[in-house]
Design an enzyme around this catalytic site. Structure first.
Site, PDB file in Angstrom:
ATOM      1  CB  CYS A  86      12.167   9.806   9.051  1.00 41.59           C
ATOM      2  SG  CYS A  86      13.315   8.862   7.799  1.00 41.59           S
ATOM      3  CD  GLU A 144      12.734   5.284   8.448  1.00 41.89           C
ATOM      4  OE1 GLU A 144      12.506   6.094   9.251  1.00 41.89           O
ATOM      5  OE2 GLU A 144      12.429   5.339   7.313  1.00 41.89           O
ATOM      6  CE  LYS A 159      -1.899   2.646   3.098  1.00 39.41           C
ATOM      7  NZ  LYS A 159      -1.725   4.178   2.412  1.00 39.41           N
ATOM      8  CD  GLU A 186       9.461  13.108  12.333  1.00 37.88           C
ATOM      9  OE1 GLU A 186      10.425  12.797  11.678  1.00 37.88           O
ATOM     10  OE2 GLU A 186       8.311  12.383  12.429  1.00 37.88           O
TER      11      GLU A 186
END
Length: 471
Positions: A279, A245, A170, A373
């Site tokens: 990231c 991750e 996906k 973040e």
């Protein structure tokens, strides 16, 4: 207008009857660039069935034949590199230079690196009369993000397929174009039906169905920590392996003997390059207070050099733009001092989800902009008095994906790097190494990607006692 309303299941393109469609927006123009269909559990079921049916034959295919298949994928990928780069620019806003020089080539790099790594895997380890055998884990569910779409897909696809696994994928519904081109590549390469399957959809529907499906043996997910936790919870009842991750709030430690123009410029550029949507972006710049004024000046000048529209693209969506603006506003409210950029859109960019390359100083590590973040072009400068304090600040985070250390004394830089709790640490602008294991500590995830270490995620270990006759 791209029409990607078909799914790739069992080696053929299938139009999902009755499925709703979703417009995919070009973030630079705010116009509809294409549309996809939104799948559901029934489409995941069909893809998993195809993958399970393909698994026995593919897992028993000789390694040299699997390598040849991935080499064919890589060959066609190379020919279609410009198509992939154009799709990435259109779907998630990467400027053309970045799409052509990094986003698209990363995929080819992972394919070729994995081919070499497959030849180094110890598939059978004979220990006396016992054989320890590595076998493919089975059907793998991939849930991949929008920020580096081909990098993340190929880093999973190549080792999984080379191990003998089959895949249900996906892609992000925000940026699905490049994944459809990749499915076309797999089809043209003659990958056996069911080895790679693609189903579009939203996370709560298709992503959740993949994670929970009893026919999926492992899930590899890249995305936010929040979504990663949800995937793990959905996967838990079936006790499948989960590779994650996840997010990061990576530190850059500038030591007092570093080449400041080079170090600060490189660190700021590493944040701005993908509009902060990486990231690993080293968004916390930890700087010696004795040199703070000079570092602030260099950082502000470096940020100004990342011109929106030319060097930096837009943020991926209106939702992401508003999120970044919220954090920029919060930085000022919490007492950080703005030295570059700021809220709102850059001058001349009323259309498109562009944000100003922004730098804050006088940041304390307990401020929201230093803890959470942001995933945008925002650098926070945090001062320190000595090396021990710098390391403490670097490690004072719930994340541990990446870090950077800059210093003139290499032994000292190595010492600091060894004390940072992160899985991927650069010293003095060292470039990414696709052979080095990539992954995080703490809430940045578990497991590793890239190179030979990635194969462990897709393998089971079997001990066969009495494999050889005793002497």
């Amino acid at each position: 207008m791209r029409d990607y309303t078909q799914f790739y299941i069992d080696g053929e393109w299938r139009k999902p009857d009755g499925a709703k469609t979703l417009d995919v927006i070009n973030p630079a123009t705010e116009e509809v660039a294409g549309k996809i269909s939104l799948g559901g559990e029934e489409h995941v079921d069909a893809a998993v069935k195809a993958a399970r049916n393909a698994f026995p034959g593919w897992s028993e295919t000789p390694l040299e034949d699997r390598i040849s298949a991935v080499q064919k994928v890589a060959e066609i990928y190379g020919r279609r590199m410009s198509d992939i780069a154009a799709a990435v620019t259109e779907e998630m806003g990467a400027p053309e230079w970045l799409a052509q020089r990094a986003q698209a080539p990363a995929g080819l790099g992972h394919l070729m690196t994995a081919i070499d790594a497959a030849k180094a895997v110890e598939w059978i380890d004979e220990r006396g009369s016992t054989a320890v055998v590595k076998e493919p884990i089975g059907v793998c569910g991939f849930i991949t993000p929008w920020n580096w779409p081909m990098n993340q897909l190929t880093a999973k696809f190549a080792p999984a397929v080379l191990c003998g696994c089959t895949i249900v994928h996906k892609p992000s519904e925000i940026a699905p174009f490049s994944a459809h081109i990749f499915a076309e590549i797999c089809d043209e390469a003659g990958l056996p039906a069911g080895v790679y399957n693609l189903v579009d959809g939203e996370g709560p529907a298709v992503g959740a169905a993949i994670a929970a499906h009893p026919g999926v043996d492992m899930v590899s997910f890249t995305g936010s920590t929040r979504a990663g936790v949800d995937v793990a919870e959905k996967a838990a009842p079936t006790v499948k392996r989960v590779h994650q991750e996840l997010g990061g709030k990576s530190p850059t430690v500038i030591l007092d003997d570093a080449d400041l123009p080079a170090a600060v410029g490189d660190a700021v550029g590493a944040v701005m390059m993908n509009s902060g949507q990486s990231c690993v972006a080293p968004a916390r710049l930890i700087a010696p207070r004795s040199k703070l004024e000079e570092i602030e000046k260099i950082a502000a000048e470096a940020a100004a050099g990342w011109a929106p529209g030319e060097k930096t693209g837009p943020l991926v969506s209106e939702t992401q733009w508003k999120k970044v603006q919220h954090y920029i506003d919060m930085g000022g409210e919490e007492g950080a001092r703005l030295i570059a950029g700021g809220p709102g859109k850059p001058e001349g960019f009323e259309t498109g989800y562009f944000a100003k390359p922004t730098v804050f100083s006088d940041v304390k590590n307990d401020m929201t902009i230093a803890r959470e973040e942001i995933f945008g072009p925002v650098v926070t400068i945090i001062g320190y008095d000595d090396e021990e304090e710098a390391i403490a600040i670097a490690n004072d985070t719930e994340y541990g994906l990446s870090a950077r250390v800059y210093g003139g004394d290499l032994d000292r830089a190595r010492r600091v790097a060894s004390k940072i709790r992160a899985g991927y640490v650069h010293i003095n602008a060292a470039p990414m190494d696709l052979k080095a294991p990539f992954g995080g500590y703490k809430k940045s995830g578990n497991g590793r990607e890239f190179g030979v270490d990635a194969f462990d995620e897709f393998l089971e270990t079997k001990s066969i006692l009495g494999y050889k006759k005793s002497a």
